[in-house]
Design an enzyme around this catalytic site. Structure first.
Site, PDB file in Angstrom:
ATOM      1  CB  CYS A   2      -0.874   0.031   1.243  1.00  0.00           C
ATOM      2  SG  CYS A   2      -1.889  -1.418   1.426  1.00  0.00           S
ATOM      3  NE  ARG A  27       5.246   1.357  -1.115  1.00  0.00           N
ATOM      4  CZ  ARG A  27       6.049   1.427  -0.072  1.00  0.00           C
ATOM      5  NH1 ARG A  27       7.218   1.988  -0.190  1.00  0.00           N
ATOM      6  NH2 ARG A  27       5.700   0.957   1.094  1.00  0.00           N
ATOM      7  CD1 TRP A  74      -0.158  -5.935  -3.223  1.00  0.00           C
ATOM      8  CD2 TRP A  74      -0.237  -6.699  -1.128  1.00  0.00           C
ATOM      9  NE1 TRP A  74       0.373  -7.205  -3.218  1.00  0.00           N
ATOM     10  CE2 TRP A  74       0.333  -7.696  -1.946  1.00  0.00           C
ATOM     11  CE3 TRP A  74      -0.376  -6.963   0.234  1.00  0.00           C
ATOM     12  CZ2 TRP A  74       0.754  -8.924  -1.452  1.00  0.00           C
ATOM     13  CZ3 TRP A  74       0.034  -8.190   0.732  1.00  0.00           C
ATOM     14  CH2 TRP A  74       0.599  -9.155  -0.116  1.00  0.00           C
ATOM     15  CG  ASN A 100       0.147   2.444   3.580  1.00  0.00           C
ATOM     16  OD1 ASN A 100      -0.881   2.382   2.928  1.00  0.00           O
ATOM     17  ND2 ASN A 100       1.267   2.952   3.123  1.00  0.00           N
ATOM     18  N   GLY A 101      -0.804  -0.579   6.712  1.00  0.00           N
ATOM     19  CA  GLY A 101      -0.565  -1.361   7.934  1.00  0.00           C
ATOM     20  C   GLY A 101      -1.773  -2.209   8.246  1.00  0.00           C
ATOM     21  CD  GLU A 484      17.933 -13.431  -5.417  1.00  0.00           C
ATOM     22  OE1 GLU A 484      17.278 -13.910  -4.473  1.00  0.00           O
ATOM     23  OE2 GLU A 484      17.595 -12.374  -5.992  1.00  0.00           O
ATOM     24  CE  LYS A 488      14.997 -11.387  -8.281  1.00  0.00           C
ATOM     25  NZ  LYS A 488      15.404 -11.427  -6.937  1.00  0.00           N
ATOM     26  CD  GLU A 491      11.227 -12.295  -6.582  1.00  0.00           C
ATOM     27  OE1 GLU A 491      11.012 -11.800  -5.482  1.00  0.00           O
ATOM     28  OE2 GLU A 491      12.261 -12.036  -7.237  1.00  0.00           O
ATOM     29  CG  HIS A 507      19.460 -37.028  -0.900  1.00  0.00           C
ATOM     30  ND1 HIS A 507      19.698 -38.360  -0.640  1.00  0.00           N
ATOM     31  CD2 HIS A 507      20.659 -36.407  -0.813  1.00  0.00           C
ATOM     32  CE1 HIS A 507      20.998 -38.528  -0.386  1.00  0.00           C
ATOM     33  NE2 HIS A 507      21.597 -37.350  -0.489  1.00  0.00           N
ATOM     34  CE  LYS A 606      12.249  -2.968  -4.511  1.00  0.00           C
ATOM     35  NZ  LYS A 606      13.080  -4.072  -5.006  1.00  0.00           N
TER      36      LYS A 606
HETATM   37  C1  G6P Z   1       9.460  -8.618  -0.831  1.00  0.00           C
HETATM   38  C2  G6P Z   1      10.121  -8.293  -2.157  1.00  0.00           C
HETATM   39  C3  G6P Z   1      11.429  -9.082  -2.280  1.00  0.00           C
HETATM   40  C4  G6P Z   1      12.325  -8.809  -1.084  1.00  0.00           C
HETATM   41  C5  G6P Z   1      11.615  -9.105   0.242  1.00  0.00           C
HETATM   42  C6  G6P Z   1      12.413  -8.610   1.433  1.00  0.00           C
HETATM   43  O1  G6P Z   1       8.988  -9.919  -0.843  1.00  0.00           O
HETATM   44  O2  G6P Z   1       9.263  -8.612  -3.230  1.00  0.00           O
HETATM   45  O3  G6P Z   1      12.094  -8.690  -3.462  1.00  0.00           O
HETATM   46  O4  G6P Z   1      13.483  -9.576  -1.181  1.00  0.00           O
HETATM   47  O5  G6P Z   1      10.350  -8.435   0.275  1.00  0.00           O
HETATM   48  O6  G6P Z   1      12.492  -7.212   1.352  1.00  0.00           O
HETATM   49  P1  G6P Z   1      13.536  -6.301   2.088  1.00  0.00           P
HETATM   50  O7  G6P Z   1      13.161  -4.910   1.693  1.00  0.00           O
HETATM   51  O8  G6P Z   1      13.368  -6.548   3.562  1.00  0.00           O
HETATM   52  O9  G6P Z   1      14.888  -6.684   1.629  1.00  0.00           O
END
Ligand code: G6P
Length: 611
Positions: A2, A27, A74, A100-101, A484, A488, A491, A507, A606
């Protein structure tokens, strides 16, 4: 997640609010809305979907006025819909709030308010705020009523409110969800993220938890909600500029950010490595040097990509500083009864500095008297402010939802910390330190070299874009890089991908191997090279298709794998930083070829400011 924008001043609020919302689009959100005070009316528009849709809706409405609030939502409580979109209103339609929150006790509050005659129209927790303020409003100012309302609230909030009876006032408050006030000439803006307002002003006040601001075009007043005392807040200056949050000719933010990595890594290193002296200089670590001498172990806490960076950090710190390291998901750590004390260093990693779970884990670590250190990118973010000591990545704003440049900067900083601790604990000699740091200074050039292969990786992506599953495999400190790489891909392309330690594959995941399942191996020449080659052969023996990341000059590997991406040679401890880049590009091109919106992937946010 949000986003909030607010404006009060002599200009028309609506275009400024929409512009701010657009800058917060990255975001992640699913509905949006605005409310404006003008001509003696409180006018609003909101709807499900994109900001461009909201802008179209507004074109036909007369949303004129010099004070307003706006929001991107969101969904958490209630589906994405016009009714659930913010702003929310009280029964008299005089008070509008954006939030927000999460209001954790909203059901209890709602029940009481309904009993008292309030009528609710949405399924959200946020709507209770509008009705609570309404309840306390008679005989009070908006700021006073909001302060009383917030006393009833359990949970987190970034809040902005306006009221028809006080058209010259904008109220903002914060607890656990960021809110920044932009100070202009005879005008103020507020936002949940400074990028929404930076084109209007670079002078900002960061609200801290339990603070409420009453803002008028000509001045502001901030109070502490716990004791109602006035607070004199410092006006700070934002050091980055608009160009950094624009695409600068790149087709997407994500690609721009991938290509910024030589610079962002150089920024992370700037002023921190003294090669000739074999010394790492980090103010945050210097500050706690004496305490660091006494630590017996380290816990790294993070979420998502930052957690992967933490896993790499574990390998490097244990290797260089010989200190035991554990890596925890913040969401798990916060509900454990961790055995920590002052002899434990807790490192929290968060690009945004706002991730709710990481923030809560940090609070728990502090409450248990652990020594804490933060690694954040966003200056002035909640974690950065709360942690006490730490260091910034200085990577510049990361707009693409999938983290790229922040990841490689986190790895850079963690490697620096490992060298620092190694020197401190005398497990790294000065000569060793000099050699390592020399390699550090060459990193940006290596990344530049890696990026030259962008076209080749695009061609590879064309070949594999139709695969519906991928395996990513690596060993040692490249195992987290495999995780990672897989993250990626899933995502941004929505292709199922799993990261695994290469040897552990036999395994379980080996059962999935067939000619349709590409396996991406990180097979660079490090201590586990021969072992990884054996794992590759296990995949090939089952008709698997292998894409290998291999060290430049390794001609042999070509004979056993299907595709090779060559990686310039570097120290083992720095290889995750270089290896991450081709995996980012591979995911990126596959996703683009599939037509996905890589900057704003579905369902993701984000900055995850809720649990
Ligand atoms: C969200 C984002 C990720 C990020 C994670 C942790 O899920 O989509 O890309 O790695 O939060 O975010 P931070 O800001 O704490 O690194």
């Amino acid at each position: 997640m949000c986003g909030i924008v607010g404006y009060i001043g002599s200009k028309q609020a609506c275009p400024i609010l929409l512009d701010g919302l657009k800058r917060l689009e990255y975001r992640g959100y699913d509905s949006a809305g605005v409310a404006v005070l003008g001509e003696g009316k409180l006018k609003s528009a909101k709807q499900k979907g994109k900001i461009s849709g909201l802008a179209d809706l507004i074109k036909n409405q007369n949303l004129t006025g010099g004070a307003g609030i706006a929001h991107t939502r969101w969904a958490t409580h209630g589906e994405p819909s016009e009714l659930n979109a913010h702003p929310h209103f009280d029964c008299s339609q005089k008070i509008a709030v954006v939030h927000n929150g999460i209001i954790e006790n909203f059901q209890v509050l709602k029940k009481v308010l309904i009993k008292e005659g309030h009528k609710f129209v949405s399924q959200t927790d946020s709507e209770v705020l509008a009705h609570l303020i309404e309840k306390y409003k008679p005989g009070k100012t908006l700021a006073q009523a909001a302060a009383l309302a917030l006393k009833q609230v359990e949970g987190t909030y970034g809040l902005a409110a306006i009221c028809l009876d006080e058209p010259e006032v904008l109220v903002a408050a914060k607890k656990g969800s960021p809110l920044v006030i932009g100070v202009g000439q005879g005008e103020y803006l507020i936002a949940s993220d400074a990028s929404a307002i930076i084109s209007y002003t670079k002078h900002v006040i960061y609200l801290d938890d339990n603070e409420l601001a009453e803002i008028k075009a000509g001045g502001h007043q901030v109070i502490n909600l716990l004791d109602s005392r006035g607070i004199d807040k410092k006006v700070e200056e934002i050091t980055w500029d608009l160009a950094q949050i624009e695409k600068s000719g790149f087709e997407t933010f994500m690609l721009k950010e991938i290509f910024e990595q030589p610079q962002s890594i150089a920024n992370a290193l700037a002023g921190r490595i003294l090669v000739d002296q074999g010394r790492v200089k980090m103010g945050g670590l210097d500050e706690i040097e004496e305490k660091l001498n006494k630590i017996s172990r380290i816990i790294i806490i993070a979420c998502g990509t930052s957690w992967h960076a933490g896993l790499v950090g574990e390998f490097i710190i244990e290797d260089l500083a010989k200190l035991p390291v554990e890596v925890e998901y913040a969401s798990e750590f916060r509900y454990r009864k961790p055995v920590i004390d002052a002899s434990c260093l807790v490192i929290v990693i968060s690009q945004s500095g706002e991730t709710a779970d990481t923030l809560a884990a940090l609070e728990l670590a502090k409450a248990n008297k652990a020594l804490t250190f933060g690694i954040c990118n966003v200056v002035g973010s909640s974690i950065a402010r709360k942690v006490g000591t730490g260091c910034y990545l200085h990577a510049g704003p990361e707009i693409g939802v999938a983290s790229t440049k922040a990841f490689t900067s986190q790895l850079t900083i963690l490697s620096l910390i490992a060298v620092y601790l190694g020197i401190l604990k005398k497990t790294v000699s000065q000569d060793q330190a000099k050699e390592i740091l020399k390699n550090f200074s060459g990193l940006p050039k290596l990344i530049e070299k890696m990026l030259l292969q962008n076209d080749d990786i695009y061609k590879l992506a064309q070949k594999f874009r139709l695969a519906s599953n991928f395996l990513y495999l690596g060993r040692g400190l490249n195992y987290p890089v495999a995780l990672e790489g897989a993250l990626k891909l899933k995502e941004i392309s929505y292709i199922h991908a799993e990261g695994y330690p290469a040897a552990e594959m036999k395994h379980g995941p080996i059962a999935l191997i067939d000619k349709n399942m590409p396996a991406v191996f990180i097979a660079v020449k490090d201590g586990t090279y021969d072992k990884v080659i054996s794992n590759i052969l296990e995949v090939k023996a089952r008709n698997g298709v292998v894409i290998a990341l291999a060290t430049e000059g390794d001609e042999e590997i070509k004979k056993i794998v299907n595709e090779v991406i060559y990686i310039p040679e570097t120290l083992d401890i720095l290889s995750p930083i270089v290896n991450a880049v081709p995996l980012q590009l591979l995911a990126y091109h596959i996703a683009r070829l599939k037509g996905c919106d890589v900057d704003k992937p579905r369902n993701l946010a984000k900055s995850v400011t809720v649990e």
